[in-house]
Design an enzyme around this catalytic site. Structure first.
Site, PDB file in Angstrom:
ATOM      1  N   THR A 299       0.828  -1.212   0.000  1.00 21.53           N
ATOM      2  CA  THR A 299       0.000   0.000   0.000  1.00 21.53           C
ATOM      3  C   THR A 299       0.864   1.265   0.000  1.00 21.53           C
ATOM      4  O   THR A 299       1.983   1.260   0.532  1.00 21.53           O
ATOM      5  CB  THR A 299      -0.890  -0.007   1.263  1.00 21.53           C
ATOM      6  OG1 THR A 299      -1.461   1.285   1.434  1.00 21.53           O
ATOM      7  CG2 THR A 299      -0.097  -0.314   2.525  1.00 21.53           C
ATOM      8  N   ASP A 300       0.298   2.361  -0.496  1.00 16.63           N
ATOM      9  CA  ASP A 300       0.999   3.654  -0.435  1.00 16.63           C
ATOM     10  C   ASP A 300       1.036   4.201   0.999  1.00 16.63           C
ATOM     11  O   ASP A 300       1.777   5.141   1.277  1.00 16.63           O
ATOM     12  CB  ASP A 300       0.352   4.680  -1.370  1.00 16.63           C
ATOM     13  CG  ASP A 300      -1.105   4.986  -1.052  1.00 16.63           C
ATOM     14  OD1 ASP A 300      -1.685   4.344  -0.145  1.00 16.63           O
ATOM     15  OD2 ASP A 300      -1.671   5.900  -1.702  1.00 16.63           O
ATOM     16  N   GLU A 301       0.247   3.596   1.900  1.00 15.36           N
ATOM     17  CA  GLU A 301       0.171   4.134   3.268  1.00 15.36           C
ATOM     18  C   GLU A 301       1.492   3.978   4.022  1.00 15.36           C
ATOM     19  O   GLU A 301       1.715   4.650   5.027  1.00 15.36           O
ATOM     20  CB  GLU A 301      -1.003   3.495   4.021  1.00 15.36           C
ATOM     21  CG  GLU A 301      -2.307   3.743   3.282  1.00 15.36           C
ATOM     22  CD  GLU A 301      -3.579   3.376   4.035  1.00 15.36           C
ATOM     23  OE1 GLU A 301      -3.562   3.371   5.275  1.00 15.36           O
ATOM     24  OE2 GLU A 301      -4.589   3.111   3.364  1.00 15.36           O
TER      25      GLU A 301
ATOM     26  N   TYR B 185      -1.869  -0.361  10.898  1.00 19.16           N
ATOM     27  CA  TYR B 185      -1.968  -1.056   9.600  1.00 19.16           C
ATOM     28  C   TYR B 185      -0.749  -0.752   8.740  1.00 19.16           C
ATOM     29  O   TYR B 185      -0.070  -1.673   8.250  1.00 19.16           O
ATOM     30  CB  TYR B 185      -3.256  -0.637   8.866  1.00 19.16           C
ATOM     31  CG  TYR B 185      -3.261  -0.991   7.393  1.00 19.16           C
ATOM     32  CD1 TYR B 185      -3.262  -2.324   6.977  1.00 19.16           C
ATOM     33  CD2 TYR B 185      -3.266   0.004   6.402  1.00 19.16           C
ATOM     34  CE1 TYR B 185      -3.265  -2.656   5.616  1.00 19.16           C
ATOM     35  CE2 TYR B 185      -3.275  -0.323   5.049  1.00 19.16           C
ATOM     36  CZ  TYR B 185      -3.269  -1.644   4.661  1.00 19.16           C
ATOM     37  OH  TYR B 185      -3.270  -1.972   3.320  1.00 19.16           O
TER      38      TYR B 185
ATOM     39  N   LYS C 225       2.316  -3.171   7.286  1.00 16.85           N
ATOM     40  CA  LYS C 225       2.621  -3.359   5.865  1.00 16.85           C
ATOM     41  C   LYS C 225       4.058  -2.920   5.576  1.00 16.85           C
ATOM     42  O   LYS C 225       4.753  -3.539   4.773  1.00 16.85           O
ATOM     43  CB  LYS C 225       1.643  -2.566   4.987  1.00 16.85           C
ATOM     44  CG  LYS C 225       0.220  -3.082   4.986  1.00 16.85           C
ATOM     45  CD  LYS C 225       0.051  -4.488   4.420  1.00 16.85           C
ATOM     46  CE  LYS C 225       0.262  -4.575   2.928  1.00 16.85           C
ATOM     47  NZ  LYS C 225      -0.113  -5.926   2.398  1.00 16.85           N
TER      48      LYS C 225
HETATM   49  P1  NAD Z   1      -9.408  -7.550   2.075  1.00 16.31           P
HETATM   50  O1  NAD Z   1      -9.434  -7.291   3.545  1.00 16.31           O
HETATM   51  O2  NAD Z   1     -10.632  -7.291   1.257  1.00 16.31           O
HETATM   52  O3  NAD Z   1      -9.009  -9.068   1.819  1.00 16.31           O
HETATM   53  C1  NAD Z   1      -7.970  -9.707   2.532  1.00 16.31           C
HETATM   54  C2  NAD Z   1      -8.076 -11.201   2.262  1.00 16.31           C
HETATM   55  O4  NAD Z   1      -7.021 -11.850   3.004  1.00 16.31           O
HETATM   56  C3  NAD Z   1      -9.392 -11.817   2.763  1.00 16.31           C
HETATM   57  O5  NAD Z   1      -9.922 -12.684   1.782  1.00 16.31           O
HETATM   58  C4  NAD Z   1      -8.988 -12.571   4.018  1.00 16.31           C
HETATM   59  O6  NAD Z   1      -9.797 -13.712   4.266  1.00 16.31           O
HETATM   60  C5  NAD Z   1      -7.552 -12.959   3.697  1.00 16.31           C
HETATM   61  N1  NAD Z   1      -6.752 -13.171   4.915  1.00 16.31           N
HETATM   62  C6  NAD Z   1      -6.675 -12.347   5.999  1.00 16.31           C
HETATM   63  N2  NAD Z   1      -5.881 -12.894   6.940  1.00 16.31           N
HETATM   64  C7  NAD Z   1      -5.432 -14.071   6.433  1.00 16.31           C
HETATM   65  C8  NAD Z   1      -4.565 -15.072   6.916  1.00 16.31           C
HETATM   66  N3  NAD Z   1      -4.007 -14.989   8.132  1.00 16.31           N
HETATM   67  N4  NAD Z   1      -4.288 -16.143   6.128  1.00 16.31           N
HETATM   68  C9  NAD Z   1      -4.854 -16.240   4.883  1.00 16.31           C
HETATM   69  N5  NAD Z   1      -5.705 -15.340   4.386  1.00 16.31           N
HETATM   70  C10 NAD Z   1      -5.981 -14.251   5.144  1.00 16.31           C
HETATM   71  O7  NAD Z   1      -8.159  -6.727   1.535  1.00 16.31           O
HETATM   72  P2  NAD Z   1      -7.958  -5.964   0.144  1.00 16.31           P
HETATM   73  O8  NAD Z   1      -8.500  -4.602   0.268  1.00 16.31           O
HETATM   74  O9  NAD Z   1      -8.392  -6.847  -0.956  1.00 16.31           O
HETATM   75  O10 NAD Z   1      -6.369  -5.850   0.121  1.00 16.31           O
HETATM   76  C11 NAD Z   1      -5.569  -6.900  -0.415  1.00 16.31           C
HETATM   77  C12 NAD Z   1      -4.108  -6.506  -0.324  1.00 16.31           C
HETATM   78  O11 NAD Z   1      -3.878  -5.305  -1.048  1.00 16.31           O
HETATM   79  C13 NAD Z   1      -3.646  -6.242   1.115  1.00 16.31           C
HETATM   80  O12 NAD Z   1      -2.341  -6.765   1.248  1.00 16.31           O
HETATM   81  C14 NAD Z   1      -3.651  -4.730   1.212  1.00 16.31           C
HETATM   82  O13 NAD Z   1      -2.691  -4.298   2.140  1.00 16.31           O
HETATM   83  C15 NAD Z   1      -3.285  -4.339  -0.195  1.00 16.31           C
HETATM   84  N6  NAD Z   1      -3.793  -3.020  -0.625  1.00 16.31           N
HETATM   85  C16 NAD Z   1      -5.108  -2.705  -0.473  1.00 16.31           C
HETATM   86  C17 NAD Z   1      -5.574  -1.475  -0.935  1.00 16.31           C
HETATM   87  C18 NAD Z   1      -7.030  -1.088  -0.840  1.00 16.31           C
HETATM   88  O14 NAD Z   1      -7.401   0.034  -1.203  1.00 16.31           O
HETATM   89  N7  NAD Z   1      -7.923  -1.970  -0.393  1.00 16.31           N
HETATM   90  C19 NAD Z   1      -4.687  -0.572  -1.543  1.00 16.31           C
HETATM   91  C20 NAD Z   1      -3.343  -0.944  -1.677  1.00 16.31           C
HETATM   92  C21 NAD Z   1      -2.903  -2.169  -1.229  1.00 16.31           C
HETATM   93  P1  TYD Z   2     -10.853   3.877   4.174  1.00 14.32           P
HETATM   94  O1  TYD Z   2     -11.787   3.465   3.080  1.00 14.32           O
HETATM   95  O2  TYD Z   2     -10.961   3.212   5.504  1.00 14.32           O
HETATM   96  O3  TYD Z   2      -9.387   3.727   3.581  1.00 14.32           O
HETATM   97  P2  TYD Z   2      -7.948   4.257   4.184  1.00 14.32           P
HETATM   98  O4  TYD Z   2      -8.142   4.690   5.595  1.00 14.32           O
HETATM   99  O5  TYD Z   2      -7.097   3.036   4.094  1.00 14.32           O
HETATM  100  O6  TYD Z   2      -7.518   5.348   3.278  1.00 14.32           O
HETATM  101  O7  TYD Z   2     -11.025   5.429   4.406  1.00 14.32           O
HETATM  102  C1  TYD Z   2     -10.860   6.346   3.347  1.00 14.32           C
HETATM  103  C2  TYD Z   2     -10.971   7.741   3.914  1.00 14.32           C
HETATM  104  O8  TYD Z   2     -12.315   7.944   4.364  1.00 14.32           O
HETATM  105  C3  TYD Z   2     -10.110   7.976   5.141  1.00 14.32           C
HETATM  106  O9  TYD Z   2      -9.637   9.314   5.117  1.00 14.32           O
HETATM  107  C4  TYD Z   2     -11.048   7.778   6.312  1.00 14.32           C
HETATM  108  C5  TYD Z   2     -12.372   8.259   5.766  1.00 14.32           C
HETATM  109  N1  TYD Z   2     -13.577   7.590   6.297  1.00 14.32           N
HETATM  110  C6  TYD Z   2     -14.656   8.355   6.763  1.00 14.32           C
HETATM  111  O10 TYD Z   2     -14.623   9.598   6.772  1.00 14.32           O
HETATM  112  N2  TYD Z   2     -15.767   7.702   7.226  1.00 14.32           N
HETATM  113  C7  TYD Z   2     -15.855   6.331   7.239  1.00 14.32           C
HETATM  114  O11 TYD Z   2     -16.888   5.795   7.682  1.00 14.32           O
HETATM  115  C8  TYD Z   2     -14.749   5.568   6.734  1.00 14.32           C
HETATM  116  C9  TYD Z   2     -14.786   4.066   6.749  1.00 14.32           C
HETATM  117  C10 TYD Z   2     -13.631   6.245   6.275  1.00 14.32           C
END
Ligand code: NAD
Ligand code: TYD
Length: 352
Positions: free
Chosen positions: A132-134, A158, A162
């Site tokens: 993630t970019d975070e 989080y 990461k």
């Molecule tokens: P998500 O929470 O939707 O899915 C995570 C998946 O991992 C789930 O299916 C869960 O069952 C599985 N999982 C969790 N713990 C586990 C374990 N101990 N063993 C096996 N499986 C396990 O997450 P996402 O949003 O799809 O993100 C996927 C990846 O991409 C993550 O590594 C996240 O850090 C990264 N990422 C997410 C975003 C975003 O915007 N969602 C952006 C950049 C990077």
């Molecule tokens: P989120 O979707 O949780 O992603 P991330 O925190 O990883 O960027 O949140 C996106 C942005 O929205 C973040 O600035 C937090 C804000 N947010 C709210 O204002 N209300 C909400 O209910 C949620 C879930 C997030």
């Protein structure tokens, strides 16, 4: 060429799109989806490909090192695309240890399993960590963007977990010669997005006339990318990225949370046939997230220049598709908004 590819976290939001893309695009590959099916894992995300002959689901937990060693002994994997993680910042604030276990210990377990099974014969092998970019922290100067050279400065449990896992992946590349590659992506949105995250939560609440909880003043900025464009980037990096390299992925698409919530209200009013300005009245400012990062913005020029990837969808089109998907998949939403998820949010908002 035939390959065995292990994708972790394939039942989750982004993983399900990566699994679908690989199963459909690469009939010669055997795709193994390893997922523990936590609250965020949902096999309903993959019903359209679950019968494919090149797809196998494996239920398992990456925190279990013995299980992983056995899995890698049974199947000779050529590649690992690692997405399994605890992914929600708010949950990491209430339960950081779950993030250490899955994101840090789980990643090191997976690195060990790959290293021990490949035994130094790295030709044609690849370990890809999806991050993630975070990890770069929070931007305060509007001119700044995260590049691949931006120093790590994670601010939430989080992002700290990461960042730690990214460091371990690079350390295994440097120390043991493991053929690794990483990417750091901005916020994704699209179908299958779990409704604890901003966009699907707002869509769900608008539809159900529930308050729209905007943290703080809604001034925080996120850079949004359609999830299928992220999956396409992962495909590109897995096949064409250089060993040891990191690629930032983003859509050059920054939005203040409050402006995005207003836009979603407008779209939903139109789709639901409500008078314009109806849903916006649901906006409720709530206590800010602890340590809330102000702004994320990705400079994605490296992947565009070196690997020829670029986002395919404009945000307006992506949001329309996303809203349409959620409105057409009410059953999916009903299923995920029951049980643990509901309890978690009842507890979380009890004092707001
Ligand atoms: P998500 O929470 O939707 O899915 C995570 C998946 O991992 C789930 O299916 C869960 O069952 C599985 N999982 C969790 N713990 C586990 C374990 N101990 N063993 C096996 N499986 C396990 O997450 P996402 O949003 O799809 O993100 C996927 C990846 O991409 C993550 O590594 C996240 O850090 C990264 N990422 C997410 C975003 C975003 O915007 N969602 C952006 C950049 C990077
Ligand atoms: P989120 O979707 O949780 O992603 P991330 O925190 O990883 O960027 O949140 C996106 C942005 O929205 C973040 O600035 C937090 C804000 N947010 C709210 O204002 N209300 C909400 O209910 C949620 C879930 C997030």
């Amino acid at each position: 060429m035939s390959k065995n590819i292990l994708i972790t976290g394939g039942a989750g939001f982004i993983g399900s799109h990566v699994v679908r893309l690989f199963v459909q695009k690469y009939p010669d590959y055997q795709i193994y989806n390893l997922d523990a099916l936590t609250y965020a894992g949902n096999l309903a995300n993959l019903t359209d490909i679950e019968q494919a002959s090149n797809y196998t689901f494996v239920k398992g937990d990456i925190t279990d090192a013995t299980f992983l060693e056995q899995l890698f002994a049974q199947t000779a994997f050529d590649g690992v695309i690692h997405l399994a993680a605890e992914s929600h910042v708010d949950r990491s604030i209430t339960d950081p240890m779950a993030f250490v276990l899955t994101n840090v210990v789980g990643t090191v377990n997976l690195l060990n399993a790959a290293k021990n099974s490949w035994k130094g014969a790295f030709e044609g092998k690849r370990f890809y960590h999806v991050s993630t970019d975070e990890v770069y922290g929070s931007l305060h100067n509007p001119e700044d963007f995260f590049t691949e050279e931006t120093p790590y400065d994670p601010q939430s449990p989080y992002s700290a977990s990461k960042a730690a896992s990214d460091h371990f992946v690079r350390a295994y590349g440097n120390t043991y010669g493991l053929p690794i590659v990483l990417s750091n992506c901005s916020n994704n949105y699209g179908p299958n997005h779990f409704p604890e995250k901003l966009i699907p939560l707002m869509i769900h609440n608008i539809q159900n006339n529930k308050p729209l909880p905007v943290y703080g003043k809604g001034e925080n900025v996120r850079d949004w990318l359609y999830v299928i464009d992220h999956a396409r980037a992962i495909d590109t990096i897995f096949h064409d990225g250089k060993n040891g390299e990191t690629y930032n992925i983003g859509g050059f698409n920054e939005w203040k949370n409050i402006d995005l919530v207003h836009l979603l209200c407008q779209i939903m009013d139109r789709k639901l046939g409500r008078p314009e300005g109806t849903s916006v009245q649901l906006i409720t400012y709530v206590t800010d997230r602890a340590g809330h990062d102000l702004r994320y913005a990705i400079d994605a020029h490296k992947i565009m220049r070196e690997l020829g990837w670029e986002p395919s969808l404009q945000f307006a089109e992506g949001l329309e598709k996303t809203v349409d998907w959620f409105l057409a998949n009410q059953e999916w939403m009903d299923n995920v908004t029951s049980g643990h998820y509901q309890q978690y949010y009842q507890d979380m908002y009890a004092n707001r």
